[in-house]
Design an enzyme around this catalytic site. Structure first.
Site, PDB file in Angstrom:
ATOM      1  N   CYS A   2      43.106  46.847  29.398  1.00  0.00           N
ATOM      2  CA  CYS A   2      43.588  47.895  28.656  1.00  0.00           C
ATOM      3  C   CYS A   2      42.448  48.624  27.778  1.00  0.00           C
ATOM      4  O   CYS A   2      41.447  47.901  27.734  1.00  0.00           O
ATOM      5  CB  CYS A   2      44.708  47.538  27.528  1.00  0.00           C
ATOM      6  SG  CYS A   2      46.178  46.735  28.243  1.00  0.00           S
ATOM      7  N   ARG A  27      38.137  51.473  32.879  1.00  0.00           N
ATOM      8  CA  ARG A  27      38.644  49.813  32.605  1.00  0.00           C
ATOM      9  C   ARG A  27      39.714  49.642  33.557  1.00  0.00           C
ATOM     10  O   ARG A  27      40.304  48.329  33.356  1.00  0.00           O
ATOM     11  CB  ARG A  27      38.985  49.617  31.120  1.00  0.00           C
ATOM     12  CG  ARG A  27      37.714  50.020  30.199  1.00  0.00           C
ATOM     13  CD  ARG A  27      37.990  49.906  28.737  1.00  0.00           C
ATOM     14  NE  ARG A  27      38.618  48.793  28.188  1.00  0.00           N
ATOM     15  CZ  ARG A  27      37.966  47.777  27.843  1.00  0.00           C
ATOM     16  NH1 ARG A  27      36.724  47.767  28.296  1.00  0.00           N
ATOM     17  NH2 ARG A  27      38.453  46.694  27.535  1.00  0.00           N
ATOM     18  N   TRP A  74      46.832  48.253  31.273  1.00  0.00           N
ATOM     19  CA  TRP A  74      46.730  47.546  32.579  1.00  0.00           C
ATOM     20  C   TRP A  74      47.914  46.364  32.515  1.00  0.00           C
ATOM     21  O   TRP A  74      47.899  45.545  31.330  1.00  0.00           O
ATOM     22  CB  TRP A  74      45.428  46.991  32.498  1.00  0.00           C
ATOM     23  CG  TRP A  74      45.317  45.689  33.407  1.00  0.00           C
ATOM     24  CD1 TRP A  74      45.408  44.453  33.116  1.00  0.00           C
ATOM     25  CD2 TRP A  74      44.714  45.854  34.632  1.00  0.00           C
ATOM     26  NE1 TRP A  74      45.245  43.871  34.281  1.00  0.00           N
ATOM     27  CE2 TRP A  74      44.634  44.507  35.421  1.00  0.00           C
ATOM     28  CE3 TRP A  74      44.333  46.820  35.528  1.00  0.00           C
ATOM     29  CZ2 TRP A  74      44.274  44.206  36.595  1.00  0.00           C
ATOM     30  CZ3 TRP A  74      43.806  46.702  36.968  1.00  0.00           C
ATOM     31  CH2 TRP A  74      43.866  45.395  37.373  1.00  0.00           C
ATOM     32  N   ASN A 100      45.349  45.549  23.242  1.00  0.00           N
ATOM     33  CA  ASN A 100      44.795  44.883  24.433  1.00  0.00           C
ATOM     34  C   ASN A 100      44.684  43.485  24.335  1.00  0.00           C
ATOM     35  O   ASN A 100      44.136  42.770  23.388  1.00  0.00           O
ATOM     36  CB  ASN A 100      43.273  45.799  24.723  1.00  0.00           C
ATOM     37  CG  ASN A 100      42.486  44.955  25.997  1.00  0.00           C
ATOM     38  OD1 ASN A 100      43.545  44.622  26.493  1.00  0.00           O
ATOM     39  ND2 ASN A 100      41.392  45.003  25.597  1.00  0.00           N
ATOM     40  N   GLY A 101      45.133  42.555  25.309  1.00  0.00           N
ATOM     41  CA  GLY A 101      45.152  41.059  25.401  1.00  0.00           C
ATOM     42  C   GLY A 101      46.524  40.530  25.596  1.00  0.00           C
ATOM     43  O   GLY A 101      47.393  41.386  26.230  1.00  0.00           O
ATOM     44  N   GLU A 481      27.452  38.939  48.020  1.00  0.00           N
ATOM     45  CA  GLU A 481      27.350  40.136  47.349  1.00  0.00           C
ATOM     46  C   GLU A 481      27.725  41.153  48.195  1.00  0.00           C
ATOM     47  O   GLU A 481      28.761  42.019  47.828  1.00  0.00           O
ATOM     48  CB  GLU A 481      26.212  40.121  46.676  1.00  0.00           C
ATOM     49  CG  GLU A 481      26.136  41.739  45.556  1.00  0.00           C
ATOM     50  CD  GLU A 481      27.289  41.491  44.644  1.00  0.00           C
ATOM     51  OE1 GLU A 481      27.461  42.779  44.261  1.00  0.00           O
ATOM     52  OE2 GLU A 481      27.956  40.496  44.345  1.00  0.00           O
ATOM     53  N   LYS A 485      31.143  43.436  47.668  1.00  0.00           N
ATOM     54  CA  LYS A 485      31.065  44.956  47.417  1.00  0.00           C
ATOM     55  C   LYS A 485      32.068  45.687  48.422  1.00  0.00           C
ATOM     56  O   LYS A 485      32.845  46.409  48.293  1.00  0.00           O
ATOM     57  CB  LYS A 485      29.713  45.583  47.551  1.00  0.00           C
ATOM     58  CG  LYS A 485      28.836  45.212  46.392  1.00  0.00           C
ATOM     59  CD  LYS A 485      28.974  45.753  45.116  1.00  0.00           C
ATOM     60  CE  LYS A 485      30.000  45.306  44.015  1.00  0.00           C
ATOM     61  NZ  LYS A 485      29.659  43.927  43.658  1.00  0.00           N
ATOM     62  N   GLU A 488      35.861  44.704  47.519  1.00  0.00           N
ATOM     63  CA  GLU A 488      36.327  45.034  46.117  1.00  0.00           C
ATOM     64  C   GLU A 488      36.776  46.659  46.359  1.00  0.00           C
ATOM     65  O   GLU A 488      37.596  47.051  45.693  1.00  0.00           O
ATOM     66  CB  GLU A 488      35.677  44.873  44.941  1.00  0.00           C
ATOM     67  CG  GLU A 488      34.229  45.443  44.917  1.00  0.00           C
ATOM     68  CD  GLU A 488      33.808  44.633  43.722  1.00  0.00           C
ATOM     69  OE1 GLU A 488      34.270  44.517  42.570  1.00  0.00           O
ATOM     70  OE2 GLU A 488      32.672  44.300  43.661  1.00  0.00           O
ATOM     71  N   HIS A 504      29.541  26.193  62.797  1.00  0.00           N
ATOM     72  CA  HIS A 504      30.786  25.330  62.054  1.00  0.00           C
ATOM     73  C   HIS A 504      32.011  25.793  61.788  1.00  0.00           C
ATOM     74  O   HIS A 504      32.671  25.169  61.187  1.00  0.00           O
ATOM     75  CB  HIS A 504      30.017  24.719  60.870  1.00  0.00           C
ATOM     76  CG  HIS A 504      28.783  24.111  61.143  1.00  0.00           C
ATOM     77  ND1 HIS A 504      28.493  22.830  62.203  1.00  0.00           N
ATOM     78  CD2 HIS A 504      27.417  24.423  60.559  1.00  0.00           C
ATOM     79  CE1 HIS A 504      27.078  22.755  61.893  1.00  0.00           C
ATOM     80  NE2 HIS A 504      26.504  23.618  61.012  1.00  0.00           N
ATOM     81  N   LYS A 603      37.087  46.617  35.259  1.00  0.00           N
ATOM     82  CA  LYS A 603      35.594  46.600  35.043  1.00  0.00           C
ATOM     83  C   LYS A 603      35.246  45.139  33.963  1.00  0.00           C
ATOM     84  O   LYS A 603      34.498  44.421  34.355  1.00  0.00           O
ATOM     85  CB  LYS A 603      35.087  47.613  34.269  1.00  0.00           C
ATOM     86  CG  LYS A 603      33.695  47.731  33.819  1.00  0.00           C
ATOM     87  CD  LYS A 603      32.819  47.625  35.308  1.00  0.00           C
ATOM     88  CE  LYS A 603      31.215  47.411  35.103  1.00  0.00           C
ATOM     89  NZ  LYS A 603      30.715  47.233  36.370  1.00  0.00           N
TER      90      LYS A 603
HETATM   91  C1  AGP Z   1      31.719  42.997  40.694  1.00  0.00           C
HETATM   92  O1  AGP Z   1      31.501  44.133  41.345  1.00  0.00           O
HETATM   93  C2  AGP Z   1      32.958  42.775  39.894  1.00  0.00           C
HETATM   94  N1  AGP Z   1      33.100  44.146  38.858  1.00  0.00           N
HETATM   95  C3  AGP Z   1      33.362  41.716  38.952  1.00  0.00           C
HETATM   96  O2  AGP Z   1      33.470  40.634  40.205  1.00  0.00           O
HETATM   97  C4  AGP Z   1      32.517  41.182  38.084  1.00  0.00           C
HETATM   98  O3  AGP Z   1      31.119  40.913  38.478  1.00  0.00           O
HETATM   99  C5  AGP Z   1      33.061  40.209  37.094  1.00  0.00           C
HETATM  100  O4  AGP Z   1      34.116  40.333  36.794  1.00  0.00           O
HETATM  101  C6  AGP Z   1      32.132  39.677  36.324  1.00  0.00           C
HETATM  102  O5  AGP Z   1      32.078  40.635  35.208  1.00  0.00           O
HETATM  103  P1  AGP Z   1      30.850  40.429  33.897  1.00  0.00           P
HETATM  104  O6  AGP Z   1      29.703  40.384  34.706  1.00  0.00           O
HETATM  105  O7  AGP Z   1      31.085  41.556  33.112  1.00  0.00           O
HETATM  106  O8  AGP Z   1      30.922  39.106  33.357  1.00  0.00           O
END
Ligand code: AGP
Length: 608
Positions: A2, A27, A74, A100-101, A481, A485, A488, A504, A603
């Site tokens: 949130c 966010r 959220w 938020n939480g 990685e 990408k 996601e 394997h 985020k």
């Molecule tokens: C990566 O693109 C994602 N947004 C996610 O995996 C992110 O890396 C992960 O949530 C960790 O976030 P942070 O680096 O802010 O702790």
């Protein structure tokens, strides 16, 4: 997670709040709302869906208010509906709240309050807090004290902003395990979950710590503990410009942030030169470190995996890398000569914070690599090293990743020299090579031919349902990685795998419909990667290969190749990840997705 904003001043609160909510859209959210003090009464406007729909509803009303709070939700408890959206009102309508939480004991509190006659309009955990304050006010007439009494009953994580007709120009705030920052203006003050929400109005901020509360009015800010003891706070000057927090003409923040990497890497080197040149990392004696454990999540975890190569190769320190969400519950063996490094862009990821706290409790030194000044991780770690990537708005992390690799390399070089494991010549040549990375990244990003080539490949592959990313040695984490990408932001199922592991199992996936993306730049295992590519070609797989200019062997085999500038194998991940970021970006863009706000993702993941 949130997003919270609040404003009290002399300007139009509705426009400041809507503007702030828009800057927190990244966010992630499913509904939004604001509450305003209008003629000594509280008016609430909230809606499922996009902020622009709420804005469209508010425009004709021409509301006159100078104090208010706002929220992007959220959903965690209760589905995305108008009723479950925040702000929530007390029964008498004289108190409004945004949260938020997660309130972990909300069921128990809700039962108790319902027995006392409170009526709940939503399914959320958050709404219990506003009724709790209302109930406390029956016993305690001073709002601040009733607010603190209510806080003492809460379990879980919460950032709260509350307004009341009893004190119409004030906003009451509290923070535990969810970020909250106050923006200091002239005759006005702001509050938000993150700095971009008020950066257009002020660059002076006060970051609240856990178990701190505050009351902000137009010209005053009072911070105190949950027990009411006053807390002296220093204002921080935010080094980011508003432009940095905006798209700058790019279609998406992600594309802008990919193109900002040369500058971000250069800033991260120069921003850390002082300790690097002195060889002294505050609070850490590299000679005494027996083992390093890296804790992180997502993309930051992948940076940690590369850190392992760097610390073991350059400083000869045994290094483990753990998903923070696993580390915190696996009862890890931690010794007091261990160095635990947490890597986190936001500095607010709940699992990473918990792993840091556990490591500290068990006697380890905790160093954090973080991108957000004043974030929780930076206030709880023993030592902080910043990446200077600037605000990273797009959910898909890009420039934070390459700057994390930059810091890890600086640390490994520094530790290697301090421990006498790295000769001066190798130290100098690796540092010299690192200094050349920003211009090499720039050269790649400015070579239109390469970007066009990535676009062409994306156009050929965007209909794929599955993809395999393959790398060896220090580029295996880059395969992970690259796959993350793509997953996601394009929602295509993708797996990163050590290329040597393919036979394997994963090789069973290979056919002409599954693209195999290989990291095949110059390295001690180049020949091994070449034979893995042959294995895929033998099964009619389509190969995309990231190679260095002048490559011939792989280029002959690959269906598509992307050339990245050559560098030292240990530094190649910083350059090799860029074409994979672009490939994922263009595939998602061709699929027409909102690249900056992918579904189901946030985020900063502030709950576990
Ligand atoms: C990566 O693109 C994602 N947004 C996610 O995996 C992110 O890396 C992960 O949530 C960790 O976030 P942070 O680096 O802010 O702790």
């Amino acid at each position: 997670m949130c997003g919270i904003v609040g404003y009290t001043g002399t300007n139009s609160a509705p426009s400041v709040l809507i503007d702030g909510l828009k800057r927190l859209e990244y966010r992630g959210y499913d509904s939004a709302g604001i509450a305003l003090i209008v003629d000594s009464r509280i008016q609430v406007f909230k809606k499922k869906g996009k902020i622009r729909e709420l804005e469209r509803e508010l425009r004709p009303l021409n509301l006159r208010a100078t104090t208010g709070i706002g929220h992007t939700r959220w959903a965690t408890h209760g589905s995305p509906t108008d009723l479950n959206a925040h702000p929530h009102l007390s029964c008498d309508g004289r108190i409004a709240l945004v949260h938020n939480g997660i309130i972990e004991n909300y069921q128990e509190l809700k039962r108790e309050l319902a027995e006392l006659g409170h009526t709940f309009r939503s399914e959320t955990d958050s709404e219990v807090v506003v009724h709790l304050i209302e109930e406390e006010l029956k016993r305690e007439k001073v709002f601040k004290r009733a607010f603190l009494n209510a806080l003492s009953r809460l379990k879980g994580s919460f950032a709260l902003a509350v307004i009341t007709t009893q004190e119409p120009t004030k906003i009451f705030l509290a923070r535990k395990d969810s970020p909250l920052v106050i923006g200091l203006g002239e005759e006005e003050n702001f509050v938000a979950s993150d700095v971009p929400a008020f950066l257009a109005y002020t660059d002076r901020a006060i970051f609240l710590n856990d178990f701190e509360a505050a009351v902000i009015d137009r010209s005053s800010v009072e911070v105190f503990t949950f027990n009411g003891e006053p807390v002296k706070k220093e204002a921080v000057k935010i080094p980011w410009s508003l432009a940095q927090a905006e798209k700058g003409g790019y279609k998406h923040f992600m594309l802008k942030e990919i193109n900002e990497q040369p500058r971000a890497i250069a800033d991260t080197i120069s921003g850390n030169l002082q300790w690097f040149e002195s060889g002294k990392v505050e609070g850490i004696e590299p000679e005494e470190v027996e083992r390093i454990t890296v804790v992180a999540c997502g993309t930051s975890y992948h940076a940690g995996l590369i850190g392992k190569f760097l610390f073991e190769n350059l400083a000869k320190i045994p290094t483990e890398v753990d998903y923070a969400s696993e580390f915190r519950y696996r009862d890890p063996i931690v010794k007091n000569r261990d160095l635990v490094i947490s890597i986190t862009q936001s500095g607010e990821t709940a699992d990473t914070l918990a792993a840091m706290r556990l490591a500290k409790e068990r006697g380890a030194k905790v160093l954090t690599i973080c991108n957000v000044i004043g974030s929780t991780a930076t206030r709880e770690a023993d030592t902080v090293i910043y990446t200077y990537a600037g605000p990273e708005i797009s959910v898909a992390s890009t420039k934070a990743f390459t700057t994390q690799l930059t810091v890890l390399l600086l640390l490994a070089l520094c530790f290697g020299r301090r421990r006498g494991k790295l000769g001066q010549r190798e130290f100098d040549s690796l540092f010299k090579e690192l200094m050349s990375i920003p211009s090499k990244a720039e050269a790649f990003l400015n070579r239109e031919k390469e970007e066009e080539r990535v676009k062409e490949i994306a156009l050929k592959l965007y209909r794929a349902k599955n993809a395999l990313y393959l790398g060896r040695h220090v580029n295996y984490p880059i395969a992970l990685e690259g796959a993350l990408k793509l997953k996601e932001i394009s929602y295509i199922h993708a797996e990163g795998y050590p290329a040597g592991e393919m036979k394997h199992g994963p090789i069973a996936l290979i056919d002409e419909t599954v693209p195999a993306v290989f990291l095949a730049t110059k390295s001690p295992v180049y020949e091994k990667v070449l034979s893995n590519i042959e294995e895929v070609k033998a099964r009619k797989g389509r190969v995309v290969a990231v190679v260095n200019p002048g490559d011939s062997a792989v280029s002959k085999l690959a269906d598509f190749k992307i050339e990245v500038p050559e560098t030292h194998p240990l530094l190649s991940p910083v350059l090799n990840v860029i074409p994979l970021q672009l490939l994922a970006y263009y595939i998602a863009d061709f699929l027409g997705y909102d690249v900056d706000q992918p579904r189901n993702l946030a985020k900063s993941v502030t709950v576990e």
